[in-house]
Design an enzyme around this catalytic site. Structure first.
Site, PDB file in Angstrom:
ATOM      1  N   ASP A  11      -8.114  -3.180   0.160  1.00  0.00           N
ATOM      2  CA  ASP A  11      -8.783  -2.118  -0.443  1.00  0.00           C
ATOM      3  C   ASP A  11      -9.917  -1.853   0.451  1.00  0.00           C
ATOM      4  OD1 ASP A  11      -8.953  -0.621  -2.951  1.00  0.00           O
ATOM      5  OD2 ASP A  11     -11.017  -1.602  -3.153  1.00  0.00           O
ATOM      6  N   SER A  12     -10.007  -0.824   0.874  1.00  0.00           N
ATOM      7  CA  SER A  12     -11.225  -0.495   1.723  1.00  0.00           C
ATOM      8  C   SER A  12     -12.138   0.810   1.376  1.00  0.00           C
ATOM      9  CB  SER A  12     -10.509  -0.256   3.333  1.00  0.00           C
ATOM     10  OG  SER A  12      -9.342   0.642   3.026  1.00  0.00           O
ATOM     11  N   GLY A  57      -1.153   5.677   6.620  1.00  0.00           N
ATOM     12  CA  GLY A  57      -2.248   5.487   7.714  1.00  0.00           C
ATOM     13  C   GLY A  57      -2.120   3.684   7.732  1.00  0.00           C
ATOM     14  N   PHE A  82      -6.521   7.813  10.407  1.00  0.00           N
ATOM     15  CA  PHE A  82      -6.315   8.674   9.180  1.00  0.00           C
ATOM     16  C   PHE A  82      -7.822   8.734   8.271  1.00  0.00           C
ATOM     17  CE2 PHE A  82      -6.703   4.813   6.135  1.00  0.00           C
ATOM     18  CZ  PHE A  82      -6.451   4.050   6.770  1.00  0.00           C
ATOM     19  N   GLY A  83      -7.635   9.422   7.324  1.00  0.00           N
ATOM     20  CA  GLY A  83      -8.948   9.385   6.469  1.00  0.00           C
ATOM     21  C   GLY A  83     -10.225   9.922   7.215  1.00  0.00           C
ATOM     22  N   HIS A 141     -12.309  -2.699  10.821  1.00  0.00           N
ATOM     23  CA  HIS A 141     -12.508  -3.466   9.674  1.00  0.00           C
ATOM     24  C   HIS A 141     -11.353  -4.142   9.187  1.00  0.00           C
ATOM     25  CE1 HIS A 141     -11.437   0.642   8.771  1.00  0.00           C
ATOM     26  NE2 HIS A 141     -11.334   0.429   7.328  1.00  0.00           N
ATOM     27  N   ARG A 142     -10.201  -3.430   9.230  1.00  0.00           N
ATOM     28  CA  ARG A 142      -9.027  -3.890   8.854  1.00  0.00           C
ATOM     29  C   ARG A 142      -8.545  -4.876   9.725  1.00  0.00           C
ATOM     30  NH1 ARG A 142      -7.507   0.710   7.992  1.00  0.00           N
ATOM     31  NH2 ARG A 142      -7.926   0.411   5.738  1.00  0.00           N
ATOM     32  N   THR A 158       0.689  -1.091   0.000  1.00  0.00           N
ATOM     33  CA  THR A 158      -0.112   0.014   0.054  1.00  0.00           C
ATOM     34  C   THR A 158       0.861   1.319   0.027  1.00  0.00           C
ATOM     35  OG1 THR A 158      -1.616   1.361   1.214  1.00  0.00           O
ATOM     36  CG2 THR A 158      -0.278  -0.106   2.469  1.00  0.00           C
ATOM     37  N   GLU A 162      -3.569   1.359 -11.002  1.00  0.00           N
ATOM     38  CA  GLU A 162      -4.913   1.771 -11.214  1.00  0.00           C
ATOM     39  C   GLU A 162      -6.043   0.998 -10.632  1.00  0.00           C
ATOM     40  OE1 GLU A 162      -7.616   3.613 -14.864  1.00  0.00           O
ATOM     41  OE2 GLU A 162      -5.975   2.563 -15.361  1.00  0.00           O
TER      42      GLU A 162
HETATM   43  P1  ITT Z   1      -3.649   2.132  -1.327  1.00  0.00           P
HETATM   44  O1  ITT Z   1      -4.579   1.798  -2.701  1.00  0.00           O
HETATM   45  O2  ITT Z   1      -2.077   2.441  -1.923  1.00  0.00           O
HETATM   46  O3  ITT Z   1      -3.778   1.123  -0.486  1.00  0.00           O
HETATM   47  P2  ITT Z   1      -5.405   4.069  -0.853  1.00  0.00           P
HETATM   48  O4  ITT Z   1      -5.762   5.275   0.317  1.00  0.00           O
HETATM   49  O5  ITT Z   1      -6.074   4.636  -2.298  1.00  0.00           O
HETATM   50  O6  ITT Z   1      -4.420   3.177  -0.517  1.00  0.00           O
HETATM   51  P3  ITT Z   1      -7.894   2.712  -0.932  1.00  0.00           P
HETATM   52  O7  ITT Z   1      -8.187   2.580  -2.478  1.00  0.00           O
HETATM   53  O8  ITT Z   1      -8.409   1.413  -0.473  1.00  0.00           O
HETATM   54  O9  ITT Z   1      -6.621   2.898  -0.521  1.00  0.00           O
HETATM   55  O10 ITT Z   1      -8.859   3.807  -0.324  1.00  0.00           O
HETATM   56  C1  ITT Z   1      -9.564   3.529   0.905  1.00  0.00           C
HETATM   57  C2  ITT Z   1     -10.034   5.032   1.473  1.00  0.00           C
HETATM   58  O11 ITT Z   1     -11.051   4.563   2.291  1.00  0.00           O
HETATM   59  C3  ITT Z   1      -8.900   5.546   2.249  1.00  0.00           C
HETATM   60  O12 ITT Z   1      -8.390   6.332   1.432  1.00  0.00           O
HETATM   61  C4  ITT Z   1      -9.853   6.260   3.251  1.00  0.00           C
HETATM   62  O13 ITT Z   1     -10.153   7.409   2.577  1.00  0.00           O
HETATM   63  C5  ITT Z   1     -10.922   5.367   3.625  1.00  0.00           C
HETATM   64  N1  ITT Z   1     -10.577   4.532   4.610  1.00  0.00           N
HETATM   65  C6  ITT Z   1     -10.239   3.317   4.371  1.00  0.00           C
HETATM   66  N2  ITT Z   1      -9.901   2.619   5.845  1.00  0.00           N
HETATM   67  C7  ITT Z   1     -10.091   3.420   6.590  1.00  0.00           C
HETATM   68  C8  ITT Z   1      -9.495   3.826   7.906  1.00  0.00           C
HETATM   69  O14 ITT Z   1      -9.280   2.569   8.622  1.00  0.00           O
HETATM   70  N3  ITT Z   1     -10.223   4.811   8.610  1.00  0.00           N
HETATM   71  C9  ITT Z   1     -10.526   5.928   7.856  1.00  0.00           C
HETATM   72  N4  ITT Z   1     -10.488   5.958   6.612  1.00  0.00           N
HETATM   73  C10 ITT Z   1     -10.320   4.955   5.992  1.00  0.00           C
END
Ligand code: ITT
Length: 201
Positions: A72-73, A14, A155-156, A183-184, A10, A43
């Protein structure tokens, strides 16, 4: 040749931190893309979390020759018909938007909807072995979106995602607490038997 190294596939800092902690007792030597100078943007054009997670894990495994674990989350909000879901990382009309912009945009889109704004985080984890197969597991965490930000951890969307039974947002949890409930964390729990099998050979 299969080594005992596991690449955390990844680019999200975060996720890297959380996965390093969640996977620390698996017996694998954990490696990040930065540590092996691997700069890879995959992509995310799949129609499902599984497709995107598998695509990322396979791409990183091929590029590194290492067993690779990708995540992927997303955050699915009931009053937004499950949005932003798969598109959580890109949920904003403005290119280059920040996590804070996305949180504000979500609250703005929810403001006329009745509360509670129930929601859940979803994580799909894919584990790819170079030249071999890819295996998929997942996990969910249920809560609600709140209009005001609370906490500085995670994060996020964490500062606006409330766990009602704790009356704390994800950003108010210590990382070890988030790593028991998220979830993770649940997806990693489901991944442990797969990793054990791989390490035994
Ligand atoms: P990678 O693909 O490189 O792993 P990414 O940030 O693009 O990084 P995703 O496409 O899986 O990853 O996007 C998941 C998004 O969902 C992430 O950027 C956050 O905005 C949100 N997210 C996922 N898990 C989260 C968490 O534990 N806490 C807060 N936001 C989360």
């Amino acid at each position: 040749m299969i080594t005992n190294k596991l690449l955390i596939a990844t680019n999200n800092k975060g996720k890297v931190k959380e996965l390093q902690d969640l996977l620390k007792d698996t017996g694998f030597e954990l490696v990040t893309p930065a540590e092996i100078n691997l700069n890879l943007e995959v992509e995310e054009d799949g129609a499902t979390y599984s497709e995107n997670a598998a695509k990322k894990a396979i791409a990183f495994a091929q590029a590194s020759g290492l067993i690779s674990l990708a995540d992927d989350s997303g955050l699915e909000v009931d009053a937004l018909d499950g949005a932003p879901g798969l598109y959580s990382a890109r949920y904003h009309p403005k290119p280059g938007a920040s996590d804070a912009d996305r949180r504000a945009y979500m609250v703005e889109n929810l403001k006329d909807k009745p509360r509670p704004w129930t929601a859940h985080f979803h994580a799909t984890i894919a584990i790819a072995i170079p030249e071999e197969d890819v295996q998929i597991v997942d996990g969910n965490c249920y809560g609600e979106i709140i209009p005001e930000e609370r906490g500085t951890g995670g994060f996020g969307y964490d500062p606006i995602f409330l766990l009602p039974e704790l009356n704390k947002t994800m950003a108010e949890l210590e990382m070890d607490e988030k790593n028991r409930l998220s979830h993770r964390a649940k997806a990693v729990m489901n991944a442990i038997p797969i990793l054990k099998k791989i390490s035994i050979g």
